[in-house]
Design a protein around this motif. Structure first.
Motif, short mmCIF file in Angstrom:
data_model
loop_
_atom_site.label_atom_id
_atom_site.label_comp_id
_atom_site.label_asym_id
_atom_site.label_seq_id
_atom_site.Cartn_x
_atom_site.Cartn_y
_atom_site.Cartn_z
N ALA A 21 -1.74 12.09 10.21
CA ALA A 21 -2.27 11.97 8.79
C ALA A 21 -2.94 13.16 7.96
O ALA A 21 -2.32 13.46 7.03
CB ALA A 21 -3.36 10.74 8.71
N ILE A 33 -5.77 7.21 5.80
CA ILE A 33 -4.26 7.05 5.90
C ILE A 33 -3.81 6.38 7.14
O ILE A 33 -2.91 5.72 7.26
CB ILE A 33 -3.33 8.53 5.56
N SER A 34 -4.68 6.81 8.38
CA SER A 34 -4.50 6.24 9.61
C SER A 34 -4.66 4.81 9.55
O SER A 34 -4.09 3.94 10.26
CB SER A 34 -5.27 6.95 10.70
N PHE A 90 -7.10 8.49 -2.03
CA PHE A 90 -6.32 9.39 -1.66
C PHE A 90 -6.09 10.43 -2.78
O PHE A 90 -6.11 11.52 -2.42
CB PHE A 90 -4.83 8.76 -1.34
N PHE A 97 -1.72 2.86 7.08
CA PHE A 97 -0.42 3.09 7.76
C PHE A 97 -0.42 2.93 9.07
O PHE A 97 0.72 2.72 9.49
CB PHE A 97 0.43 4.27 7.21
N ILE A 111 -1.61 15.53 4.47
CA ILE A 111 -2.46 15.95 3.54
C ILE A 111 -2.44 17.29 3.35
O ILE A 111 -2.40 17.89 2.31
CB ILE A 111 -3.84 15.37 3.94
N ALA A 159 -9.56 11.68 4.41
CA ALA A 159 -8.14 11.48 4.20
C ALA A 159 -7.36 11.04 5.37
O ALA A 159 -6.69 10.04 5.29
CB ALA A 159 -7.51 12.70 3.66
N SER A 177 -7.20 2.54 -2.17
CA SER A 177 -6.85 3.35 -1.25
C SER A 177 -6.14 4.62 -1.88
O SER A 177 -6.27 5.78 -1.69
CB SER A 177 -5.75 2.70 -0.14
N GLN A 181 0.87 -1.29 0.07
CA GLN A 181 0.10 0.02 -0.03
C GLN A 181 0.80 1.19 -0.03
O GLN A 181 0.45 2.18 -0.66
CB GLN A 181 -0.77 0.09 1.17
N ILE A 182 1.93 1.13 0.54
CA ILE A 182 2.61 2.46 0.75
C ILE A 182 3.25 2.97 -0.76
O ILE A 182 3.43 3.97 -0.97
CB ILE A 182 3.85 2.19 1.67
N PHE A 184 0.73 4.51 -2.62
CA PHE A 184 0.41 5.97 -2.14
C PHE A 184 1.62 6.86 -2.58
O PHE A 184 1.41 7.99 -3.00
CB PHE A 184 0.61 5.92 -0.47
#
Length: 496
Positions: free
Chosen positions: A152, A141-142, A332, A145, A156, A137, A328, A3-4, A7
């Protein structure tokens, strides 16, 4: 890919677009309106990208999960607003304005007081919507990650400041275009997987009804709005859509009135298809698949991450970590695109309307105006973070409707009156704008959603979350009363 990586790829692409746009920005016309060089198809996609926000991707599915078909008005009535916008506002708006809504309202009443009022209204509306996007957002993100919500949201906000301060409207437009294309593709993929897992479209509804158990998800009344609340909600979304500054300023980015109208037709078509898919496929699928999965519940019985994250849970159930990571990243990028447009709306209203109004018509140099635009973006980010932390438990869609309440009570009546009523005076415009802004904000603060949920009071000051049925007609009435009975020089005849 993890996932990272999805992003980071999203951030890299958007930052590349920002610096590409920064090299092409040559002054305030670039920052405010991309010099009016965006084509109708491009602007149509950007409008869709601006509209299809976290409220659509995350909030509507969560709302359908909670109340069933009572979520439908949150999707249907904005479309009615877009059609009326096409009929009543887009042509005159593009013809009479250049950068901001203040240009349109003052086209026959050049008054610093009007610019200040319309600038304040734009800022409040856009800030409420900005908070909604930051809430989505931060939650996203929370969860992905495992970092604190506050941190988070700060990430943004930092990215948002970079996009707007360096790339302006050109960068925001292309981020919105790319995001719209990817979002539509991913919604289509997720919808196909939902239907495939259920074995067909009809079986999907059967599974949803079984999972819903005793609750009839197709019965209206789950929100318990009552007659007043239902009518007021519909009025809020129809008229509020026609007064949303971050959407309306998109029509200044195209060459002429014809391109503005064509871009809205394209954008509305895309929006309608995407929203129908969300409501009629993803909503029932969320009930069918997410609702019956005990592993997605927290110890209290609620959905992990709250109802705003149900779409993401659905993606993981149907497509594993890969689809979850892609969705995600799409969610995002959706939020990044929308917050960029909202921040531009706030920054341009600050530098072009508020500052010009307080200087009483004395122009700034282009360099000074752009510098204020950038400073406003930074301040907006800081304020948005603080408010997002306060409202982090609120449903995104409801927060967006709160912004529409203020728009319905302020920018919508001001635009309609400035364009079509020859008797409108400066005093009437200022009085109506201030009245609509104060009463709509007070109505939101005194509502059950804010007074009880956000502030913790046991009883609300007013019984409804949707005060527009009172504030909208009252704003028109104040404009008429003051323009008619307060001695003032009438505005020049409208040329719309």
């Amino acid at each position: 890919m993890s996932q990272i990586h999805y992003f980071l790829a999203t951030v890299a692409i958007t930052i590349a677009i920002t610096f590409w746009a920064a090299r092409r920005n040559s002054g305030r016309a670039s920052f405010y309106a991309a010099e009016g060089k965006i084509s109708a198809p491009q602007n149509g996609l950007a409008i869709a990208g601006d509209f299809l926000s976290a409220g659509t991707v995350l909030g509507i599915v969560g709302l359908f999960f909670a109340v069933g078909m009572d979520a439908a008005p949150y999707l249907i009535t904005p479309l009615a607003g877009l059609f009326l916008m096409l009929t009543l506002i887009v042509g005159p708006l593009r013809r009479l304005g250049r950068f901001t809504l203040g240009d349109v309202v003052t086209h026959r009443m050049e008054s610093p007081h009007i610019r200040i009022v319309i600038g304040l209204c734009t800022i409040v509306i856009s800030l409420i919507n900005l908070v909604a996007q930051l809430v989505g957002a931060g939650a996203l993100i929370s969860i992905v990650f495992g970092i604190p919500f506050n941190f988070a949201v700060g990430i943004i906000a930092a990215l948002m400041t970079i996009y707007v301060a360096f790339g302006g409207m050109l960068a925001a437009t292309w981020v919105q275009i790319i995001k719209a294309v990817i979002l539509i593709a991913m919604v289509a993929v997720l919808a196909a997987l939902c239907i495939g897992r259920a074995g067909g479209y009809a079986p999907l509804f059967d599974l949803a009804e079984i999972s819903a158990r005793s609750r009839d998800m197709f019965a209206f009344g789950g929100l318990q709005l009552g007659m007043f609340g239902a009518i007021s909600l519909a009025l809020t979304q129809v008229t509020g859509m026609m007064g949303m500054p971050h959407l309306l300023i998109r029509f200044f980015t195209v060459p002429d009135e014809r391109a503005a109208r064509r871009s809205l037709v394209i954008g509305t078509t895309i929006i309608g298809i995407a929203m129908a898919t969300v409501l009629l496929v993803l909503g029932p699928a969320a009930i069918a698949f997410v609702g019956g999965d005990a592993s997605l519940r927290d110890p209290s019985g609620g959905i992990i991450g709250g109802t705003n994250m149900i779409t993401m849970h659905l993606a993981r159930l149907l497509g594993g970590d890969m689809l979850f990571g892609l969705m995600s990243a799409v969610a995002f990028s959706t939020i990044l695109a929308v917050v960029a447009g909202l921040t531009i709306s706030i920054s341009s209203a600050t530098s072009h309307d508020l500052v010009l109004g307080f200087r009483k018509g004395r122009s700034l140099t282009e360099g000074s105006e752009v510098a204020i635009f950038r400073l406003a973006a930074l301040v907006t980010s800081a304020i948005g973070v603080g408010l997002a932390i306060l409202f982090q438990k609120e449903n995104i869609t409801f927060l967006i409707v709160m912004g529409q309440t203020v728009a319905a009570s302020t920018t919508f009546p001001l635009l309609i009156l400035a364009i079509y009523w020859r008797g409108l005076t400066t005093a009437g415009t200022v009085a109506a704008g201030l009245f609509g802004l104060v009463t709509s904000v007070l109505g939101i603060v005194a509502s059950p959603a804010f007074w009880m949920k956000a502030l913790g009071h046991p009883e609300p000051l007013i019984p409804t979350d949707y005060p527009a049925l009172v504030t909208v007609p009252a704003t028109f009435l104040v404009a008429w009363l003051v323009s008619t009975f307060v001695p003032a020089r009438p505005a020049r005849a409208a040329q719309a």
